[in-house]
Design a protein around this motif. Structure first.
Motif, PDB file in Angstrom:
ATOM      1  N   LEU A   1       0.781  -1.167   0.029  1.00  0.00           N
ATOM      2  CA  LEU A   1      -0.042   0.020   0.094  1.00  0.00           C
ATOM      3  C   LEU A   1       0.883   1.262   0.114  1.00  0.00           C
ATOM      4  N   LYS A   2       1.990   1.284   0.755  1.00  0.00           N
ATOM      5  CA  LYS A   2       2.954   2.445   0.521  1.00  0.00           C
ATOM      6  C   LYS A   2       3.313   2.568  -0.781  1.00  0.00           C
ATOM      7  N   GLU A   3       3.795   1.451  -1.550  1.00  0.00           N
ATOM      8  CA  GLU A   3       4.419   1.355  -2.675  1.00  0.00           C
ATOM      9  C   GLU A   3       3.294   2.151  -3.644  1.00  0.00           C
TER      10      GLU A   3
ATOM     11  N   HIS B   1       0.109   0.508 -11.733  1.00  0.00           N
ATOM     12  CA  HIS B   1       0.935   1.413 -12.067  1.00  0.00           C
ATOM     13  C   HIS B   1       0.463   2.685 -12.703  1.00  0.00           C
ATOM     14  N   TYR B   2      -0.753   2.665 -13.282  1.00  0.00           N
ATOM     15  CA  TYR B   2      -1.705   3.927 -13.605  1.00  0.00           C
ATOM     16  C   TYR B   2      -2.109   4.462 -12.253  1.00  0.00           C
ATOM     17  N   TYR B   3      -2.652   3.767 -11.157  1.00  0.00           N
ATOM     18  CA  TYR B   3      -3.294   4.016 -10.094  1.00  0.00           C
ATOM     19  C   TYR B   3      -2.018   5.064  -9.494  1.00  0.00           C
ATOM     20  N   LYS B   4      -0.960   4.232  -9.452  1.00  0.00           N
ATOM     21  CA  LYS B   4       0.253   4.701  -8.654  1.00  0.00           C
ATOM     22  C   LYS B   4       0.559   5.984  -9.205  1.00  0.00           C
TER      23      LYS B   4
ATOM     24  N   ILE C   1      -5.578   4.639   5.602  1.00  0.00           N
ATOM     25  CA  ILE C   1      -6.146   3.364   5.561  1.00  0.00           C
ATOM     26  C   ILE C   1      -7.510   3.462   6.298  1.00  0.00           C
ATOM     27  N   TRP C   2      -8.609   3.088   5.396  1.00  0.00           N
ATOM     28  CA  TRP C   2      -9.846   3.117   6.124  1.00  0.00           C
ATOM     29  C   TRP C   2     -10.039   1.626   6.318  1.00  0.00           C
ATOM     30  N   LEU C   3     -10.217   1.162   7.643  1.00  0.00           N
ATOM     31  CA  LEU C   3     -10.219  -0.179   8.059  1.00  0.00           C
ATOM     32  C   LEU C   3     -11.802  -0.559   8.325  1.00  0.00           C
ATOM     33  N   SER C   4     -12.508  -1.246   7.217  1.00  0.00           N
ATOM     34  CA  SER C   4     -13.856  -1.995   7.851  1.00  0.00           C
ATOM     35  C   SER C   4     -14.047  -2.495   9.263  1.00  0.00           C
TER      36      SER C   4
ATOM     37  N   HIS D   1       1.862   3.895  10.981  1.00  0.00           N
ATOM     38  CA  HIS D   1       2.319   5.112  11.588  1.00  0.00           C
ATOM     39  C   HIS D   1       3.882   5.395  11.011  1.00  0.00           C
ATOM     40  N   ASN D   2       4.593   4.158  11.426  1.00  0.00           N
ATOM     41  CA  ASN D   2       5.983   4.137  10.894  1.00  0.00           C
ATOM     42  C   ASN D   2       6.259   4.339   9.466  1.00  0.00           C
ATOM     43  N   ARG D   3       5.281   4.025   8.768  1.00  0.00           N
ATOM     44  CA  ARG D   3       5.250   4.276   7.276  1.00  0.00           C
ATOM     45  C   ARG D   3       4.740   5.503   6.654  1.00  0.00           C
TER      46      ARG D   3
END
Length: 559
Positions: free
Chosen positions: A40-42, A462-465, A48-51, A89-91
């Motif tokens: 997710l970081k990449e 990669h397009y989203y990125k 992040i919304w966690l359900s 949080h570390n990321r």
């Protein structure tokens, strides 16, 4: 410009049950999410919304909460959750939790007490009423089918449930109940979370007396929604919640609000009203519904979508804020719904992403959307898990409707389309689990998966990125004003964005036909430079533009 971190963020929704299983029990879990944070970081995700991951009997996949301060055993422990928050949080990523306080589970200790007797201290935490002539207190129907009332023999009264009968509605008229909710919210915020997504939160204020509603022809129950959507005390509750809890933290809040319109959304989200940051609205999600609701299929008419999204863009241009989405855990897959999940799978998925991510507002990516996951066609109703889908199927069968017609609606609109396991690779069960998945994997996982896209520069991933990185590089994408171009055009979605002397031009062909369009003078750009395109190479901008099937291209220049 009133700059805020949540305006500049891109949010990724994790539906934990279907994201990644770490222990082989077939159910996604918190350690599974932790193992994919680098992915997710990449991608470039900020939030992040966690359900829901709270304790729950899982009647409605975790949206029926039995303990707001405990973690569901299937997902792990509170120690796992603490580790998840720390690792995020570390990321440099933030976490928003799902807040479900229109209703609880009937297995919550409050409700267990509430149903014991009419004078129990918790009785007034829920909405209890006497029946009328041996029938329900009013004629409202549940959003999941059937009556919105359930009879309870113990006290000879009914309780209200706008959703499943295992999801009794909380009574927000009771100040003690509100205090309990605010204490619980404060507890989570003190643990370090960065905000809340609030489930059907505009349902919490009901009209006094809970009056009957009109029953539409062919229906057994009335909607009742005009008596509980955006009810009389809703702004009082939000302002109190803001005063008691939200204002004390630098957080993001988004309210899921079926039936909300732009003028009302401004009230919910304007800075000076001290309520919420943004809302999820559903008007654009209903444009392919027939007159009988979501299961009644009709094709989307593009000018309707353009008109609706533009109305929201303009209404919240200078006050309030938009959330931008085509997909979530309650909606079918956007590429199957609005694009082409066959021949032009890659192109149409990228085109839809372009429309959304170039608008003003905070974009939301639903898990799997960034690789173009599609709707699923299970052959039997036995393979479906969603309570709303199963109730619809049973009602149709009881009414003698053809099974083929019923399944066609389910293939198009079932919430389970969004809930099949995340497709990580080509291995068994798409790399989601080493066990037997709680719901079947979409059979196309060998073609549509993360592993095949992450190393392919031309992939949807990669397009989203790139879209996400452009948002961080160009302030105009976040804060620029929006104007629709070619409003009547039935095949092309075109708009501009402007900030200072900078201008963006966004051109999207919504269909599989190659098309030539003449741009209006409002689309003129000086020194245009192509920012992104979903076909290889650069396209030349001219007054007459040729667009390939599902082509999307964005130019930046000056006014």
């Amino acid at each position: 410009m009133n700059k805020k971190w949540w305006k500049e963020s891109v949010v990724y929704q994790v539906y934990p049950r279907s994201f990644k299983d770490s222990n082989g029990d077939g159910i996604g879990d918190l350690q599974g999410i932790i193992s994919k944070l680098d992915y997710l970081k990449e991608l470039g995700i900020d939030v992040i919304w966690l359900s829901p991951v709270y304790k729950s009997p899982n009647d409605d996949n975790g949206y029926d909460i039995s303990d707001y301060q405990g973690i569901m055993d299937e997902f792990g422990t509170m120690a796992d959750w603490d580790q998840l928050l720390e690792e995020m949080h570390n990321r440099g990523m933030k976490l928003i939790m799902d807040l479900v306080v229109n209703h609880s589970s009937d297995e919550h200790k409050w409700f267990v007490e509430s149903r014991k007797s009419k004078d129990n201290p918790y009785r007034n935490y829920y909405i209890w009423r006497k029946g009328k002539d041996r029938k329900e207190p009013n004629n409202w129907g549940s959003n999941f089918g059937g009556s919105a009332w359930e009879y309870d023999e113990e006290t000879d009264e009914y309780f209200l449930h706008l959703f499943s009968k295992k999801q009794p509605d909380l009574n927000w008229e009771n100040p003690q109940l509100r205090k309990e909710v605010y204490n619980m919210m404060t507890w989570w915020l003190d643990k370090g979370i960065d905000g809340f997504r609030m489930d059907v939160v505009n349902f919490i204020s009901k009209v006094e007396g809970l009056p009957d509603d009109e029953v539409k022809p062919g229906k057994k129950y009335a909607s009742g929604s005009k008596y509980y959507r955006n009810g009389p005390k809703i702004h009082d509750y939000f302002q109190e919640m803001n005063r008691e809890v939200l204002s004390k933290y630098d957080i993001m809040t988004v309210g899921e609000m079926p039936g909300v319109k732009p003028e009302l959304a401004k009230k919910y989200t304007a800075d000076d009203r001290n309520e919420l940051n943004m809302v999820f609205q559903f008007q654009h999600m209903g444009l392919d519904n027939g007159k009988n609701g979501k299961w009644d299929l009709k094709p989307l008419y593009l000018p309707d979508l353009k008109e609706n999204l533009t109305e929201w863009q303009k209404a919240l241009e200078n006050e309030g804020w938009n959330s931008l989405y085509f997909s979530n855990h309650d909606q079918p897959r956007s590429v199957s719904r609005f694009g082409d999940d066959g021949k032009y799978h890659k192109e149409s998925a990228k085109m839809l992403a372009t429309i959304l991510h170039m608008m003003k507002g905070t974009p939301y990516v639903y898990q799997g959307e960034e690789i173009g996951m599609t709707n699923v066609h299970f052959s039997s109703i036995e393979d479906y898990k969603d309570i709303e889908t199963i109730n619809f199927y049973n009602e149709q069968m009881e009414a003698g409707k053809p099974i083929e017609e019923t399944m066609k609606s389910i293939y198009e609109k079932s919430r389970d389309n969004a809930r099949t396991p995340m497709q990580w690779d080509r291995s068994t069960n798409a790399g989601f689990t080493t066990g037997s998945p709680w719901i079947a994997v979409n059979p196309n996982y060998s073609e549509v998966n993360v592993e095949s896209q992450i190393h392919d520069e031309n992939s949807i991933f990669h397009y989203y990125k790139k879209l996400i990185s452009l948002r961080k590089e160009h302030e105009i994408i976040v804060y620029g004003n929006y104007d629709l171009l070619l409003p009547e055009h039935e095949e092309v979605f075109a708009y501009s964005r402007a900030l200072g002397d900078e201008k963006l031009l966004v051109l999207c062909n919504f269909y599989a036909n190659e098309i030539e369009v003449e741009l209006p003078t409002e689309g003129n750009l000086r020194s245009p430079k192509q920012l992104i395109r979903n076909y290889p190479g650069d396209a030349t901008l001219s007054p007459k533009v040729k667009l390939k099937p599902y082509e999307a291209v964005v130019y930046k220049g000056s006014i």
